[in-house]
Design a protein around this motif. Structure first.
Motif, PDB file in Angstrom:
ATOM      1  N   ALA A  16       0.887  -1.077   0.122  1.00  0.00           N
ATOM      2  CA  ALA A  16       0.058   0.061   0.091  1.00  0.00           C
ATOM      3  C   ALA A  16       0.706   1.156  -0.071  1.00  0.00           C
ATOM      4  CB  ALA A  16      -1.065   0.007   1.120  1.00  0.00           C
ATOM      5  N   THR A  17       0.405   2.370  -0.604  1.00  0.00           N
ATOM      6  CA  THR A  17       1.155   3.671  -0.567  1.00  0.00           C
ATOM      7  C   THR A  17       0.162   4.724  -0.060  1.00  0.00           C
ATOM      8  OG1 THR A  17       0.669   3.924  -2.860  1.00  0.00           O
ATOM      9  CG2 THR A  17       2.779   2.764  -2.452  1.00  0.00           C
ATOM     10  N   ARG A  18       0.736   5.396   0.409  1.00  0.00           N
ATOM     11  CA  ARG A  18       0.014   6.823   0.743  1.00  0.00           C
ATOM     12  C   ARG A  18      -0.100   7.733  -0.654  1.00  0.00           C
ATOM     13  NH1 ARG A  18       2.807   8.962   6.474  1.00  0.00           N
ATOM     14  NH2 ARG A  18       2.193   7.196   7.803  1.00  0.00           N
ATOM     15  N   TYR A  19      -1.281   8.359  -0.339  1.00  0.00           N
ATOM     16  CA  TYR A  19      -1.356   9.378  -1.342  1.00  0.00           C
ATOM     17  C   TYR A  19      -1.205  10.891  -0.898  1.00  0.00           C
ATOM     18  CZ  TYR A  19      -3.658  12.245  -5.199  1.00  0.00           C
ATOM     19  OH  TYR A  19      -3.910  12.987  -5.924  1.00  0.00           O
ATOM     20  N   ARG A  20      -0.252  11.466  -1.620  1.00  0.00           N
ATOM     21  CA  ARG A  20       0.127  13.055  -0.987  1.00  0.00           C
ATOM     22  C   ARG A  20      -0.724  13.938  -1.983  1.00  0.00           C
ATOM     23  NH1 ARG A  20       4.927  13.954   1.615  1.00  0.00           N
ATOM     24  NH2 ARG A  20       5.197  15.903   0.143  1.00  0.00           N
ATOM     25  N   PHE A  21      -1.471  14.892  -1.122  1.00  0.00           N
ATOM     26  CA  PHE A  21      -2.148  15.813  -1.847  1.00  0.00           C
ATOM     27  C   PHE A  21      -1.273  17.055  -2.099  1.00  0.00           C
ATOM     28  CE2 PHE A  21      -5.273  13.660   0.458  1.00  0.00           C
ATOM     29  CZ  PHE A  21      -6.496  13.521  -0.353  1.00  0.00           C
ATOM     30  N   GLY A  22      -1.464  17.756  -3.324  1.00  0.00           N
ATOM     31  CA  GLY A  22      -0.966  18.883  -3.665  1.00  0.00           C
ATOM     32  C   GLY A  22      -1.839  20.272  -3.313  1.00  0.00           C
ATOM     33  N   LEU A  23      -1.135  21.249  -3.282  1.00  0.00           N
ATOM     34  CA  LEU A  23      -2.198  22.453  -2.790  1.00  0.00           C
ATOM     35  C   LEU A  23      -3.451  22.522  -3.630  1.00  0.00           C
ATOM     36  CD1 LEU A  23       0.566  24.952  -2.023  1.00  0.00           C
ATOM     37  CD2 LEU A  23      -1.051  23.848  -0.409  1.00  0.00           C
ATOM     38  N   GLU A  24      -3.516  22.536  -4.756  1.00  0.00           N
ATOM     39  CA  GLU A  24      -4.591  22.811  -5.739  1.00  0.00           C
ATOM     40  C   GLU A  24      -5.613  21.590  -5.413  1.00  0.00           C
ATOM     41  OE1 GLU A  24      -1.512  22.882  -7.060  1.00  0.00           O
ATOM     42  OE2 GLU A  24      -1.486  25.171  -6.953  1.00  0.00           O
ATOM     43  N   GLU A  25      -5.202  20.528  -5.465  1.00  0.00           N
ATOM     44  CA  GLU A  25      -6.145  19.351  -5.163  1.00  0.00           C
ATOM     45  C   GLU A  25      -6.758  19.448  -3.846  1.00  0.00           C
ATOM     46  OE1 GLU A  25      -6.242  14.613  -6.023  1.00  0.00           O
ATOM     47  OE2 GLU A  25      -4.313  15.423  -5.221  1.00  0.00           O
TER      48      GLU A  25
END
Length: 186
Positions: A16-25
């Protein structure tokens, strides 16, 4: 990926991998959702604000506003952008005087950040302080409500603050950006 063992063929499970959010998203998906902030690409739920915490923020807001007038924008419990993956909401920020109606302040706009910690001291002095230092924010105050102490962090270098001072009740704090302005924080 296919692997073989003594029992015959088997299939390795994907990690499993973590999902990293960007600022716009983050801003698109979490707009209007209260009590969350983006730190290093991950969304964190903020601690509830109790009466002592709320009073401390309100009091500091008044003290800074009275002491500084229009020399700084006092920015209470509002987000700042730290590209590419963070949008924390410090309890109080002192910003360079200008209008922020078209875009959130960035580290270059920040003169001082204040975090008030009643239940969040470890988080504020850990991940958040590290993000602020990496962003080059010149000064951060962490008000520890349980121990009634003010931690003053200054001089970020290589992602850490190289200066840390603890003020006790009765000692006034002086923002680095405003020499001679004394804030009775306790």
């Amino acid at each position: 990926m296919k692997a073989t063992g003594f029992m015959g063929p088997c299939y390795a499970k994907a990690m499993a991998t973590r999902y990293r959010f960007g600022l716009e998203e983050y801003e698109r998906l979490f707009r209007g959702i209260r009590d969350v902030e983006l730190l290093a690409g991950e969304v964190y739920r903020m601690s509830p604000i109790g009466p002592k915490h709320a009073w401390s923020v309100a009091r500091l807001n008044r003290l800074f506003t009275e002491a500084l007038g229009d020399r700084a924008v006092v920015w209470p419990q509002n987000p700042i952008r730290i590209p590419p993956h963070s949008e924390p909401q410090p309890d109080l920020a002192l910003l360079r005087p200008k209008s922020y109606g078209e875009g959130l302040p960035t580290p270059e706009d920040v003169l001082l950040l204040v975090e008030v910690a009643e239940t969040s001291l470890e988080h504020d002095q850990g991940l958040k302080l590290s993000l602020y230092a990496q962003a080059g924010i010149p000064e951060v105050w962490v008000l520890d409500l349980k121990e009634n102490r003010l931690h003053v962090y200054r001089t970020p270098k290589a992602g850490v603050y190289t200066e840390h001072r603890i003020l006790l009740p009765g000692e006034e704090a002086e923002p680095l950006a405003f020499p001679g302005v004394r804030i009775p924080w306790s």
